[in-house]
Design a protein around this motif. Structure first.
Motif, mmCIF file in Angstrom:
data_model
loop_
_atom_site.group_PDB
_atom_site.id
_atom_site.type_symbol
_atom_site.label_atom_id
_atom_site.label_comp_id
_atom_site.label_asym_id
_atom_site.label_seq_id
_atom_site.Cartn_x
_atom_site.Cartn_y
_atom_site.Cartn_z
ATOM 1 N N ASP A 51 46.094 27.997 31.546
ATOM 2 C CA ASP A 51 47.223 28.906 31.471
ATOM 3 C C ASP A 51 46.743 30.299 31.860
ATOM 4 O OD1 ASP A 51 49.634 30.074 31.004
ATOM 5 O OD2 ASP A 51 49.533 29.920 28.811
ATOM 6 N N LEU A 52 47.057 30.715 33.087
ATOM 7 C CA LEU A 52 46.582 32.003 33.583
ATOM 8 C C LEU A 52 47.196 33.171 32.820
ATOM 9 C CD1 LEU A 52 46.491 31.416 37.447
ATOM 10 C CD2 LEU A 52 44.644 31.246 35.803
ATOM 11 N N LYS A 53 48.418 33.003 32.333
ATOM 12 C CA LYS A 53 49.058 34.085 31.582
ATOM 13 C C LYS A 53 48.270 34.413 30.316
ATOM 14 C CE LYS A 53 53.809 33.497 33.079
ATOM 15 N NZ LYS A 53 55.189 33.273 32.655
ATOM 16 N N GLN A 57 46.328 37.878 29.524
ATOM 17 C CA GLN A 57 46.675 38.576 28.289
ATOM 18 C C GLN A 57 45.425 38.888 27.466
ATOM 19 O OE1 GLN A 57 49.200 36.287 25.734
ATOM 20 N NE2 GLN A 57 49.842 38.056 24.540
ATOM 21 N N TYR A 58 44.517 37.928 27.359
ATOM 22 C CA TYR A 58 43.283 38.148 26.611
ATOM 23 C C TYR A 58 42.411 39.207 27.286
ATOM 24 C CZ TYR A 58 38.722 37.429 24.552
ATOM 25 O OH TYR A 58 37.523 37.633 23.943
ATOM 26 N N LEU A 59 42.246 39.108 28.617
ATOM 27 C CA LEU A 59 41.387 40.051 29.329
ATOM 28 C C LEU A 59 41.940 41.472 29.260
ATOM 29 C CD1 LEU A 59 40.460 37.920 32.461
ATOM 30 C CD2 LEU A 59 38.936 38.601 30.605
ATOM 31 N N LYS A 60 43.257 41.620 29.334
ATOM 32 C CA LYS A 60 43.867 42.940 29.242
ATOM 33 C C LYS A 60 43.590 43.575 27.883
ATOM 34 C CE LYS A 60 48.169 43.307 30.459
ATOM 35 N NZ LYS A 60 49.593 43.029 30.749
ATOM 36 N N LYS A 62 41.193 42.700 25.631
ATOM 37 C CA LYS A 62 39.761 42.812 25.346
ATOM 38 C C LYS A 62 39.113 43.979 26.100
ATOM 39 C CE LYS A 62 35.783 41.180 23.842
ATOM 40 N NZ LYS A 62 35.405 41.223 22.463
ATOM 41 N N HIS A 63 39.492 44.186 27.357
ATOM 42 C CA HIS A 63 38.812 45.169 28.202
ATOM 43 C C HIS A 63 39.654 46.407 28.484
ATOM 44 C CE1 HIS A 63 35.680 42.227 28.623
ATOM 45 N NE2 HIS A 63 36.531 41.363 29.137
ATOM 46 N N SER A 64 40.775 46.555 27.798
ATOM 47 C CA SER A 64 41.630 47.747 27.918
ATOM 48 C C SER A 64 41.960 48.074 29.373
ATOM 49 C CB SER A 64 40.959 48.950 27.260
ATOM 50 O OG SER A 64 40.717 48.698 25.904
ATOM 51 N N CYS A 65 42.505 47.107 30.067
ATOM 52 C CA CYS A 65 42.905 47.312 31.452
ATOM 53 C C CYS A 65 44.272 46.658 31.661
ATOM 54 C CB CYS A 65 41.883 46.724 32.417
ATOM 55 S SG CYS A 65 41.714 44.936 32.320
ATOM 56 N N ASN A 66 44.867 46.904 32.793
ATOM 57 C CA ASN A 66 46.131 46.274 33.133
ATOM 58 C C ASN A 66 45.848 45.093 34.049
ATOM 59 O OD1 ASN A 66 48.813 45.809 33.173
ATOM 60 N ND2 ASN A 66 49.362 47.582 34.418
ATOM 61 N N GLY A 67 46.737 44.108 34.057
ATOM 62 C CA GLY A 67 46.522 42.938 34.896
ATOM 63 C C GLY A 67 47.794 42.174 35.138
ATOM 64 N N THR A 68 47.763 41.340 36.166
ATOM 65 C CA THR A 68 48.921 40.536 36.528
ATOM 66 C C THR A 68 48.461 39.301 37.303
ATOM 67 O OG1 THR A 68 51.083 40.589 37.578
ATOM 68 C CG2 THR A 68 49.325 41.742 38.719
ATOM 69 N N ILE A 69 49.398 38.395 37.523
ATOM 70 C CA ILE A 69 49.149 37.203 38.332
ATOM 71 C C ILE A 69 49.992 37.323 39.592
ATOM 72 C CG2 ILE A 69 49.297 34.695 38.449
ATOM 73 C CD1 ILE A 69 49.124 34.719 35.374
ATOM 74 N N VAL A 70 49.358 37.174 40.744
ATOM 75 C CA VAL A 70 50.029 37.317 42.029
ATOM 76 C C VAL A 70 49.961 35.983 42.755
ATOM 77 C CG1 VAL A 70 50.001 38.539 44.233
ATOM 78 C CG2 VAL A 70 49.406 39.747 42.145
ATOM 79 N N HIS A 72 49.585 34.117 46.026
ATOM 80 C CA HIS A 72 49.087 34.340 47.391
ATOM 81 C C HIS A 72 49.378 33.087 48.206
ATOM 82 C CE1 HIS A 72 46.205 35.064 50.657
ATOM 83 N NE2 HIS A 72 46.313 36.340 50.310
ATOM 84 N N PRO A 73 49.882 33.232 49.440
ATOM 85 C CA PRO A 73 50.238 32.036 50.217
ATOM 86 C C PRO A 73 49.055 31.135 50.556
ATOM 87 C CG PRO A 73 50.498 34.040 51.528
ATOM 88 C CD PRO A 73 50.187 34.468 50.129
ATOM 89 N N GLU A 74 47.865 31.698 50.714
ATOM 90 C CA GLU A 74 46.696 30.893 51.088
ATOM 91 C C GLU A 74 45.863 30.482 49.879
ATOM 92 O OE1 GLU A 74 42.705 31.271 53.883
ATOM 93 O OE2 GLU A 74 44.293 32.761 54.055
ATOM 94 N N TYR A 75 45.677 31.377 48.907
ATOM 95 C CA TYR A 75 44.769 31.136 47.791
ATOM 96 C C TYR A 75 45.455 30.663 46.524
ATOM 97 C CZ TYR A 75 41.788 33.917 50.829
ATOM 98 O OH TYR A 75 41.091 34.392 51.895
ATOM 99 N N GLY A 76 46.769 30.607 46.490
ATOM 100 C CA GLY A 76 47.479 30.188 45.287
ATOM 101 C C GLY A 76 47.627 31.348 44.328
ATOM 102 N N GLU A 77 47.534 31.071 43.029
ATOM 103 C CA GLU A 77 47.681 32.119 42.031
ATOM 104 C C GLU A 77 46.375 32.890 41.868
ATOM 105 O OE1 GLU A 77 49.144 30.001 38.604
ATOM 106 O OE2 GLU A 77 51.178 30.651 39.086
ATOM 107 N N VAL A 78 46.472 34.206 41.959
ATOM 108 C CA VAL A 78 45.306 35.087 41.881
ATOM 109 C C VAL A 78 45.527 36.069 40.742
ATOM 110 C CG1 VAL A 78 43.942 36.814 43.120
ATOM 111 C CG2 VAL A 78 44.890 34.871 44.357
ATOM 112 N N ILE A 79 44.509 36.255 39.902
ATOM 113 C CA ILE A 79 44.572 37.236 38.822
ATOM 114 C C ILE A 79 44.098 38.578 39.366
ATOM 115 C CG2 ILE A 79 43.614 37.902 36.592
ATOM 116 C CD1 ILE A 79 43.293 34.957 35.941
#
Length: 109
Positions: A51-53, A57-60, A62-70, A72-79
């Motif tokens: 579950d990438l979400k 959520q954990y990485l955001k 734990k490391h006090s940063c922003n993040g999302t899941i994008v 990508h047409p070639e690579y699939g889901e990228v964090i």
């Protein structure tokens, strides 16, 4: 059929199989330069069974940063995470057991 062909793996990705027989691809962790000093960290190649979400959520948190899941047409889901989080993300993915250390590649300067 010669004996040399019998010793050769039938599939090019056969060497990436883990001990329990499940195939595991290579995880790529990259850094990309944005404007000025700003950078983003991208993580590509995590299996679809995770579950990438929840990982984001954990990485955001734990490391006090922003993040999302994008998507990508070639690579699939990228964090995508803001800042240079390459080493922290690699340590987390290996510690939790999502990827093997031999299958995790860190790219960038």
């Amino acid at each position: 059929m010669s004996i040399a062909n019998l010793n050769r793996p039938a599939d090019a990705f056969e060497q990436l199989e883990t001990e329990d027989g499940v195939r595991q691809g290579v995880c790529h962790i990259r850094i990309q330069q944005r404007t000025g000093r700003k950078t983003i960290t991208t993580v590509q190649g995590i299996g679809t069974e995770y579950d990438l979400k929840r990982i984001v959520q954990y990485l955001k948190k734990k490391h006090s940063c922003n993040g999302t899941i994008v998507e990508h047409p070639e690579y699939g889901e990228v964090i995508q995470l803001t800042g240079d989080q390459r080493d922290k993300v690699k340590d987390f993915l290996i510690k939790v057991g999502i990827v093997n250390e031999s299958n995790c590649r860190v790219h960038g300067f």
